[in-house]
Structure formats: structure tokens, C-alpha cells
Design an enzyme around this catalytic site. Structure first.
Site, short mmCIF file in Angstrom:
data_model
loop_
_atom_site.label_atom_id
_atom_site.label_comp_id
_atom_site.label_asym_id
_atom_site.label_seq_id
_atom_site.Cartn_x
_atom_site.Cartn_y
_atom_site.Cartn_z
N LYS A 18 0.76 -1.26 -0.14
CA LYS A 18 -0.14 -0.04 0.07
C LYS A 18 1.30 1.20 -0.19
CE LYS A 18 0.78 1.28 4.33
NZ LYS A 18 1.82 2.18 5.07
N ASP A 134 -3.03 -0.84 9.96
CA ASP A 134 -3.46 -1.12 8.78
C ASP A 134 -4.01 -2.73 7.89
OD1 ASP A 134 -2.24 1.08 8.20
OD2 ASP A 134 -0.24 0.04 7.84
#
Ligand code: ATP
Length: 297
Positions: A18, A134
Site C-alpha cells: 500500500k 493497517d
């Protein structure tokens, strides 16, 4: 509630890295976490989760990674009565502890694969949240506005364009913890720039580079390798480059492919190893046919 997860045919699930398209820290919470406003984006730089049919679960974590997150996810699933019939392995491609969320993705994507195959989300989400802030994002991936400690998620349309990123050498034990500890109230902001960026994406407008903030920029500038990488972007003619997460990866956004390719070449000329990458939305099609989930009574 006990479940059985069976891998019926061999498959490779890509666990994408990401980028944080802006990461603002609002302040510290009483529970020790920080309140964030960030936009998370999965990109086409991925680890590979290899799943094969087997009568019972086997998993050998990659060597050199302590307290490995996939192994922890599997232990948490077992503790909730989820029986997994598969041989599982992980091929690392994403640089470790770079701010690219590789470990979170490995665990979150595996949980996502099981959820998209039929495991209740209500069972997987608490495991993901416990593994790291996350991790829940990777249950679906794509583009999302994340708030709270990073686990309150709102899906967004993806941005256009490409990203060019560089991962400077930075060896710092407990990197993320240390960088959070280095934050002072002067690094905090109100989250409005990132919320305005999210609104642009909702309206399917281009990213606005002027709205990208990263709370870790100041502490990261203490490291020579990060400064050098950011300088290399400027020398290559880029106006904007930012850290992803708590770094040290730094990246920029290019609306046009040609400009991204030219920048990649220019960064290579200055001795760096840039990665040209694009937004990626995971596809869960294959998972639905290759994995079955049954409730056990
Ligand atoms: P964070 O900001 O959450 O620290 P990051 O994006 O900087 O994440 P990761 O590659 O996710 O970096 O790794 C963070 C830490 O997690 C590493 O120090 C590593 O020891 C540990 N870790 C556990 N499992 C994994 C995994 N499968 N892949 C990479 N790192 C892992």
C-alpha cells in the site's frame, strides 16, 4: 463458531503493498494509539501467498522475520475454531519495514481471501484489527479513507495515474514505534487536507499534490538516506514527493505514464532503484472458486 476452510485447487493470491496518499496524525489517544486520517491505496507491487490442497494446515514463515504476521493470523483463526486444510507458503517481494505495509498485507490479504470465500467478516475483522492498524484495510484492498487508529474504513474510487517510489536504506529497530515516538504536537494536523483529497476522489477528480501531508516527514528528514532520495526526486524535476506511512519509502504521483517512465529513468541515472507502479484493486474471483468455507456443527 467453528468453520472449515478447504483449499480445493492450487492458487496464488497476490498480497499487494500500500501507499498512504496522505497521512495526518491528529493526536495521541488515551489507549496509546494515535488518531489518524489517511488514504490507503493498494498498488501492483505484491507478495505471493501460495495455497495448495492438503489434508491439514502447514505453513513455514519466510526466514528472518520474527513474530510473523501470517503465522499470527493462522494462530488467531485456530483459536476461534477455524480449521484450515491447506499447504501455505509466502514469497516476499515487498521491501520489509519500508512503510509499504507488506506484513499487514500478507496477513490481511489471507484473511480477505477466506472472507471472500465465505468466512464471516465479523470473525475475521477483530483478528485483523488486533494484528495491526493497517491490517483490516487489506481484507478488501483498493482505495479507502481510514480514520480512528486506521481501522475505520470508507471505500473510495481509485485515483488515476502512476506512482514512482524509492525505498532508501534505513535500518532502525522497531521503526514504526520509534517514528511514532518521535512525533511531537507540531507534527499533528487537523486531517482536513486529507479529507479534502478524499472528497476529490469521491468526485472522481485527479489527486491534488498540494493536499498530500505526511506527519512523519519531519522525523524522517533526520535520516541522510531519506533526504538523499527526496533530493533525487527534486533533481529529476519532480515538485512533490512524500513518505508512505512511516517511511522510509518515498513516492510521487504522475498523472501520465510517459512522465512516470521518464522520472524512473532519471532516478536510475542518479543511482537509485525506483519502482514504477500503479493503483491496484484486488480481484477475489479466483478465491471464490478455489476455496470453500463450511460451518461445522
Ligand atoms: P508498519 O508501518 O506497520 O511497521 P511497514 O509497512 O513499515 O509496516 P512491514 O513490511 O509491514 O513494514 O513490516 C513491519 C514489521 O513487521 C517488520 O519489522 C517485520 O519484522 C514484521 N513482520 C511480521 N510479519 C511480516 C511479513 N509477513 N512481512 C514483512 N514483515 C513482517
Amino acid at each position: 463458531m467453528p468453520y472449515r476452510v478447504t483449499v480445493r485447487e492450487p492458487l496464488v493470491v497476490l498480497a499487494p503493498a500500500k501507499l498512504n496518499l496522505g497521512l495526518e496524525v491528529l493526536g495521541r489517544r488515551p489507549d496509546g494509539y494515535h488518531d489518524l486520517v489517511t488514504i490507503l491505496q493498494t498498488i501492483d507491487l505484491s507478495d505471493r501467498l501460495v495455497l495448495e490442497p492438503a489434508p491439514r494446515l502447514t505453513y513455514q514463515p519466510p526466514s528472518g522475520i520474527g513474530d510473523e504476521l501470517v503465522a499470527r493470523a493462522l494462530r488467531s483463526l485456530a483459536a476461534k475454531g477455524v480449521v484450515i486444510e491447506a499447504r501455505l507458503s509466502l514469497e516476499k517481494r515487498i521491501p520489509v519495514a519500508a512503510g509499504l505495509g507488506g506484513g499487514s498485507s500478507d496477513a490481511g490479504t489471507l484473511l480477505g481471501a477466506f472472507v471472500h470465500a465465505g468466512l464471516p467478516r465479523s470473525l475475521a475483522t477483530p483478528i485483523a484489527t488486533q494484528l495491526g492498524s493497517d491490517v483490516p484495510f487489506f481484507l478488501d484492498g483498493g482505495t479507502a479513507l481510514a480514520r480512528g487508529r486506521g481501522t475505520d474504513l470508507e471505500p473510495l474510487p481509485p485515483p488515476n495515474g502512476w506512482f514512482v517510489l524509492v525505498v532508501p536504506e534505513l535500518t532502525l529497530a522497531h521503526k514504526t514505534r520509534q517514528l511514532y515516538a518521535a512525533l511531537t504536537p507540531a507534527d499533528y494536523s487537523d486531517g482536513l487536507a486529507t479529507l479534502r483529497q478524499a472528497e476529490r476522489l469521491r468526485l472522481r477528480q485527479d489527486l491534488d499534490p498540494r493536499l498530500v501531508r505526511n506527519a512523519f516527514l519531519r522525523p524522517l528528514l533526520a535520516f541522510e538516506a531519506v533526504r538523499q532520495a527526496l533530493d533525487a526526486f527534486v533533481t529529476a524535476g519532480t515538485r512533490w514527493a512524500w513518505p508512505s506511512g512511516s517511511g522510509p519509502a518515498v513516492f510521487t504521483w504522475c498523472p501520465q505514464r510517459e512522465a512516470a517512465e521518464q522520472l524512473t529513468l532519471a532516478l536510475e541515472t542518479s543511482g537509485l532503484r525506483p519502482i514504477l507502479t500503479a493503483p491496484l484493486k484486488p480481484s477475489w474471483e479466483q478465491v471464490r472458486t478455489a476455496i470453500t468455507v463450511e460451518q461445522l456443527h
